[in-house]
Design an enzyme around this catalytic site. Structure first.
Site, PDB file in Angstrom:
ATOM      1  N   ASP A 142       1.086  -1.269   0.000  1.00  0.00           N
ATOM      2  CA  ASP A 142      -0.065   0.045   0.225  1.00  0.00           C
ATOM      3  C   ASP A 142       0.967   1.314   0.322  1.00  0.00           C
ATOM      4  O   ASP A 142       1.558   1.566   0.653  1.00  0.00           O
ATOM      5  CB  ASP A 142      -1.436  -0.588   1.268  1.00  0.00           C
ATOM      6  CG  ASP A 142      -2.038   0.669   1.206  1.00  0.00           C
ATOM      7  OD1 ASP A 142      -3.290   0.884   2.304  1.00  0.00           O
ATOM      8  OD2 ASP A 142      -2.525   1.151  -0.237  1.00  0.00           O
ATOM      9  N   HIS A 200       2.534   3.016  -9.206  1.00  0.00           N
ATOM     10  CA  HIS A 200       2.217   1.866  -9.335  1.00  0.00           C
ATOM     11  C   HIS A 200       3.302   0.528  -9.728  1.00  0.00           C
ATOM     12  O   HIS A 200       3.829  -0.159  -9.958  1.00  0.00           O
ATOM     13  CB  HIS A 200       0.705   1.036 -10.269  1.00  0.00           C
ATOM     14  CG  HIS A 200      -0.216   2.065  -9.881  1.00  0.00           C
ATOM     15  ND1 HIS A 200      -0.526   1.626  -8.552  1.00  0.00           N
ATOM     16  CD2 HIS A 200      -1.091   2.547  -9.959  1.00  0.00           C
ATOM     17  CE1 HIS A 200      -1.155   1.941  -7.497  1.00  0.00           C
ATOM     18  NE2 HIS A 200      -2.078   2.692  -8.754  1.00  0.00           N
ATOM     19  N   LEU A 221      10.112 -20.874  -4.126  1.00  0.00           N
ATOM     20  CA  LEU A 221       9.319 -19.788  -3.307  1.00  0.00           C
ATOM     21  C   LEU A 221       8.250 -19.775  -4.407  1.00  0.00           C
ATOM     22  O   LEU A 221       7.832 -19.846  -5.695  1.00  0.00           O
ATOM     23  CB  LEU A 221       9.970 -18.244  -3.594  1.00  0.00           C
ATOM     24  CG  LEU A 221       8.616 -17.223  -2.990  1.00  0.00           C
ATOM     25  CD1 LEU A 221       8.251 -17.179  -1.665  1.00  0.00           C
ATOM     26  CD2 LEU A 221       9.007 -15.686  -3.411  1.00  0.00           C
TER      27      LEU A 221
HETATM   28  C1  LIG Z   1      -3.377  -2.002  -6.182  1.00  0.00           C
HETATM   29  C2  LIG Z   1      -2.439  -1.721  -5.009  1.00  0.00           C
HETATM   30  C3  LIG Z   1      -0.806  -2.652  -4.766  1.00  0.00           C
HETATM   31  C4  LIG Z   1      -2.243  -0.201  -5.035  1.00  0.00           C
HETATM   32  C5  LIG Z   1      -1.788  -0.149  -3.460  1.00  0.00           C
HETATM   33  O1  LIG Z   1      -1.579   1.380  -3.724  1.00  0.00           O
HETATM   34  P1  LIG Z   1      -2.589   2.183  -3.897  1.00  0.00           P
HETATM   35  O2  LIG Z   1      -2.860   3.039  -4.869  1.00  0.00           O
HETATM   36  O3  LIG Z   1      -3.872   2.261  -2.518  1.00  0.00           O
HETATM   37  O4  LIG Z   1      -2.100   3.694  -2.990  1.00  0.00           O
HETATM   38  P2  LIG Z   1      -2.715   5.039  -1.686  1.00  0.00           P
HETATM   39  O5  LIG Z   1      -2.468   4.272  -0.567  1.00  0.00           O
HETATM   40  O6  LIG Z   1      -0.872   6.093  -1.308  1.00  0.00           O
HETATM   41  O7  LIG Z   1      -3.887   5.441  -2.210  1.00  0.00           O
HETATM   42 MG   LIG Z   2      -3.849   2.468  -0.274  1.00  0.00          MG
END
Ligand SMILES: CC(C)CCOP(=O)(O)OP(=O)(O)O
Ligand SMILES: [Mg+2]
Length: 240
Positions: free
Chosen positions: A16, A33, A127
């Site tokens: 995240d 991403h 893995l």
């Molecule tokens: C699709 C998932 C792996 C993306 C994780 O990051 P996020 O897009 O939620 O980023 P943010 O929490 O900073 O909005």
């Molecule tokens: Mg997020």
């Protein structure tokens, strides 16, 4: 240092913070991403080095469909690119790849590559990388109930025979011999599991890291594993 026997067999990661990372750098979300995908690929050899058997990562949740179409399309392309460009790497390094989640809703081309990579890597001994794509913990439990109810209706099992093992064998994590994560890592400071592996996380140690996913590297991963090794897992039992 990390003691090999105290390394978690199954690590689950809620990756995240990609968009916040991009925003902090004045970049578009997609750059976050892409950086996040690179971050994941850097952890794979570390899991092999440290003897982690299963790594399950939350790559796309059932709730992510509500994001702008452009971002959803980009994430799907990123997943497809990872499957196509890393297949050779997975084969060379003995990495097995499985996908959990409702694949039917994914773009045809992604479904094709999911099938191809799952099949090609299914006997790889090192893995086991499990990508949760269009995965939802509650949906997982619902589909396992439906599958069990069909078996009861068909007289294959009796209601009184339905126990935790039967349910575990119907969950989408049945693809691995270690279905219960020992350690869950979530980055970016969020303290919730967001409908990830609900049933499977019952006795999992949680580790939360402030760093944003694209910044989560070897140092941060080692810190999480050290924290895990210091914990006394009682599984609700023996005294402190
Ligand atoms: C699709 C998932 C792996 C993306 C994780 O990051 P996020 O897009 O939620 O980023 P943010 O929490 O900073 O909005
Ligand atoms: Mg997020």
């Amino acid at each position: 240092g990390l003691s090999r026997e105290l390394v978690p067999k199954h690590v689950a990661i809620i990756m995240d913070g990609n968009r916040r990372w991009a925003k902090d750098k004045g970049l578009p979300s997609m750059a976050g991403h892409s950086a996040g995908a690179r971050s994941l690929m850097k952890l794979v050899p570390l899991c092999c080095k440290w003897g982690i058997k299963v790594l399950t990562v939350y790559a796309f949740s059932t709730e992510n469909w509500v994001r702008p179409q452009m971002e959803v399309d980009f994430l799907m392309k990123l997943i497809e690119r990872m499957l196509t460009e890393e297949l050779e790497n997975f084969m060379r390094n003995g990495i097995r790849v499985s996908v959990i989640g409702e694949s039917a809703k994914l773009p045809e081309s992604v479904q094709k590559w999911v099938t191809k990579v799952t099949e090609a890597t299914k006997n790889n001994p090192r893995l086991h990388l499990i990508l949760a794509i269009n995965y939802g913990g509650r949906n997982d439990i619902v589909q396992s109930c439906q599958s069990i109810l069909h078996k009861v209706k068909d007289g294959l099992i009796k209601p009184e025979d339905v126990d935790e093992t039967v349910i575990c064998q119907e969950l989408q994590t049945k693809c691995t011999e270690f279905p219960y994560p020992d350690l869950l890592i979530r980055t970016s400071g969020e303290l919730r599991i967001s409908n990830f592996l609900i049933w499977q996380l019952a006795y999992t140690e949680f580790y939360f890291d402030e760093s944003l996913w694209p910044d989560f590297g070897e140092r941060e991963f080692a810190k999480a594993l050290h924290s895990f090794q210091r914990r006394q897992r009682r599984f609700g039992g023996q005294d402190a």
